[in-house]
Design a protein around this motif. Structure first.
Motif, PDB file in Angstrom:
ATOM      1  N   TRP A  57      14.382  61.055  13.539  1.00  0.00           N
ATOM      2  CA  TRP A  57      15.447  61.748  14.246  1.00  0.00           C
ATOM      3  C   TRP A  57      15.382  63.267  14.061  1.00  0.00           C
ATOM      4  N   ASN A  58      15.012  63.726  12.888  1.00  0.00           N
ATOM      5  CA  ASN A  58      15.004  65.168  12.632  1.00  0.00           C
ATOM      6  C   ASN A  58      13.725  65.862  13.109  1.00  0.00           C
ATOM      7  N   ASP A  59      12.821  65.149  13.796  1.00  0.00           N
ATOM      8  CA  ASP A  59      11.624  65.780  14.366  1.00  0.00           C
ATOM      9  C   ASP A  59      12.051  66.786  15.438  1.00  0.00           C
ATOM     10  N   GLU A  60      11.353  67.904  15.463  1.00  0.00           N
ATOM     11  CA  GLU A  60      11.742  69.008  16.343  1.00  0.00           C
ATOM     12  C   GLU A  60      11.728  68.623  17.826  1.00  0.00           C
ATOM     13  N   HIS A  61      10.717  67.876  18.263  1.00  0.00           N
ATOM     14  CA  HIS A  61      10.637  67.531  19.688  1.00  0.00           C
ATOM     15  C   HIS A  61      11.785  66.624  20.122  1.00  0.00           C
TER      16      HIS A  61
ATOM     17  N   GLN B 104      14.856  66.567  18.655  1.00  0.00           N
ATOM     18  CA  GLN B 104      16.051  67.408  18.629  1.00  0.00           C
ATOM     19  C   GLN B 104      16.101  68.337  19.849  1.00  0.00           C
ATOM     20  N   ASN B 105      14.954  68.887  20.243  1.00  0.00           N
ATOM     21  CA  ASN B 105      14.913  69.780  21.401  1.00  0.00           C
ATOM     22  C   ASN B 105      15.317  69.042  22.680  1.00  0.00           C
ATOM     23  N   LYS B 106      14.840  67.820  22.852  1.00  0.00           N
ATOM     24  CA  LYS B 106      15.208  67.045  24.048  1.00  0.00           C
ATOM     25  C   LYS B 106      16.698  66.704  24.032  1.00  0.00           C
ATOM     26  N   TYR B 107      17.209  66.346  22.871  1.00  0.00           N
ATOM     27  CA  TYR B 107      18.626  66.003  22.771  1.00  0.00           C
ATOM     28  C   TYR B 107      19.501  67.224  23.046  1.00  0.00           C
ATOM     29  N   GLU B 108      19.160  68.349  22.452  1.00  0.00           N
ATOM     30  CA  GLU B 108      19.928  69.578  22.677  1.00  0.00           C
ATOM     31  C   GLU B 108      19.849  70.005  24.139  1.00  0.00           C
TER      32      GLU B 108
END
Length: 73
Positions: free
Chosen positions: A56-60, A62-66
């Motif tokens: 869950w804390n992977d950057e890709h 998080q970027n898609k979720y944000e």
């Protein structure tokens, strides 16, 4: 183990749920962690948006979720 992350825009999740590891509810939809990739039928019925593969804390992820949250407002 690899996890697949999805956002359900209608708060539904694939059933039977033995492949679903967790479901987190929020105002943008339900965040779903699965052990396998969702089928085409599950994507359609549950209105799933693919966020990524990994933790869950992977950057890709998080970027898609944000990005989804910014677009929904």
């Amino acid at each position: 183990m690899t996890n697949y992350w999805y956002l359900s825009r209608n708060h539904e999740y694939p059933k039977p749920s033995w492949h679903v590891k967790s479901v987190q509810l929020n105002k943008y939809g339900s965040i779903i962690e699965m052990e396998r990739e969702a089928t085409e039928n599950e994507l359609f019925i549950c209105d799933l948006v693919y966020l990524g593969k990994g933790q869950w804390n992977d950057e890709h992820i998080q970027n898609k979720y944000e990005g989804y949250k910014r677009g929904v407002k």
